[in-house]
Enzyme design. Sequence first.
Site, PDB file in Angstrom:
ATOM      1  N   GLU A 124       0.829  -1.200   0.000  1.00  0.00           N
ATOM      2  CA  GLU A 124       0.000   0.000   0.000  1.00  0.00           C
ATOM      3  C   GLU A 124       0.866   1.254   0.000  1.00  0.00           C
ATOM      4  O   GLU A 124       1.757   1.387   0.841  1.00  0.00           O
ATOM      5  CB  GLU A 124      -0.886   0.062   1.244  1.00  0.00           C
ATOM      6  CG  GLU A 124      -1.882  -1.064   1.388  1.00  0.00           C
ATOM      7  CD  GLU A 124      -2.634  -0.993   2.713  1.00  0.00           C
ATOM      8  OE1 GLU A 124      -3.823  -1.338   2.724  1.00  0.00           O
ATOM      9  OE2 GLU A 124      -2.024  -0.600   3.736  1.00  0.00           O
ATOM     10  N   CYS A 125       0.632   2.160  -0.902  1.00  0.00           N
ATOM     11  CA  CYS A 125       1.206   3.506  -0.920  1.00  0.00           C
ATOM     12  C   CYS A 125       2.732   3.486  -0.793  1.00  0.00           C
ATOM     13  O   CYS A 125       3.423   3.317  -1.784  1.00  0.00           O
ATOM     14  CB  CYS A 125       0.561   4.371   0.157  1.00  0.00           C
ATOM     15  SG  CYS A 125       0.788   6.151  -0.122  1.00  0.00           S
TER      16      CYS A 125
END
Length: 472
Positions: free
Chosen positions: A340-341
């Site tokens: 994620e991210c």
Amino acid sequence: MDQAIKSTSKGIIVAGLGGGSGKSVVAVGLVAALTKEGHRVVAFKKGPDYIDSGWLSLAAGRPCYNLDPYLMSREVLEESFFRHSASADLVIMEGNRGLFDGVDVKGSFSTAELAITLELPVLLVVDCTKTTRTIAALVLGCREFDRRVNICGVVLNRVGTSRHEAIVRESVEKYTGIPVLGAIHRSRHDVFPQRHLGVTPGPEHRDAPDAVATLARRAEESLDLDGIKQMMADFTIPEKYLPTPEAIKPPRDGKKDVRIGIIRDEAFQFYYQENFEALEAQGAQLVEINALHERELPEIDALYIGGGFPETSVRELSANISFRESVKNKARAGLPIYAECGGLIYLGEHLEYEGETHPLVGIFPVDFKIEDKPQAHGYTVLKATQVNPFYAVSTEISGHEFRYSRVTRWDGNPEDLVFRVARGVGLAGGREGLVFKNVLALYTHIHAVATPQWAAGLVEKARQCKRLKKNF
């Protein structure tokens, strides 16, 4: 839970007139001071947030949980709140943004709406910088704006002199009838220094335990702790919420049959406690890994890389070549990886930060750059339109993105990305989600309570690969 289940508790929400009002200073200090008194305090943070949650967790000495009325249905939100409150003497929740700020003009999903839903009183923190009697008008306006919200007390923050405090205190109590339960004077020492995403996270603060201790002392000196405890609302935990939550069921045999690695260090620190608990409830043993200092990945059946600040540690991440190669080689071998991210950035080829470009893992042929201004900020809604390792096609997930990075080079086709973005920015062309074998990387952060498919999908993929006897 770390003690016998209780059926009653007491709680309060610490809210402000806006971001930067000082509610984090009050909330963390209050949690730390009451924990120091011997109370078993469980802290909650309203909305999508990792940094404040981390500080609240440090202050309480136990996990902080996030409640997000946008991502969660009312039933799921209440279940999480009551289930975790069952181990608490006192419950303290920190709101987000201004008390009445929501996603629309109606204030939907605001801290005020959450206070109404959970029937908790509000301790309102107001910044008194260069203001006296006008503070009473602001508090009065909040009281009258929605009478369903019980503003039980006010904390004056950034007060100047004793005379300044006396005028504001008397004005608030005279014109609103709401008691002032504390006054924090301005200090030259900023316990919570700010940077581009807000407060500096606990893992990067040089003296995080000392900072919490300082806030506890400040709360003891500046807040009416007994008065605040008296204002807390008693609430009963419904019997249906006392057992293990229905949304996250443990494996039938209760065994931890797969090992899931979590890269958790100064670079990658954005994780919800609920995500860890969801993986464990599905039968995973969690293995913490440090990408800055370890030489290679340990033996695991899957890997989870959350968000964080890879840019502030990018030199160390880039210099740890053997670890980067280990991640890349195991991805090529089929290791399930969910990123994620910040994790997405780490799996790309390069990151440009402060004029320097640094090589990273290189699973995906993508380059990123950290900009001075946010590139995406808010909730996201994604729909899976293509096959991917963890979500069935047509699955819709909600999450959030808050990033300063942008893609500077990618030769791919947005149509090849596996999610269609119904709300938010995504990676490119209204799409989101890069896939390589059993790797899925995307900008969106998810919360496991709101997206139960996530933990089930990650653990099941780990089991599938383990059954194939792949040597990771």
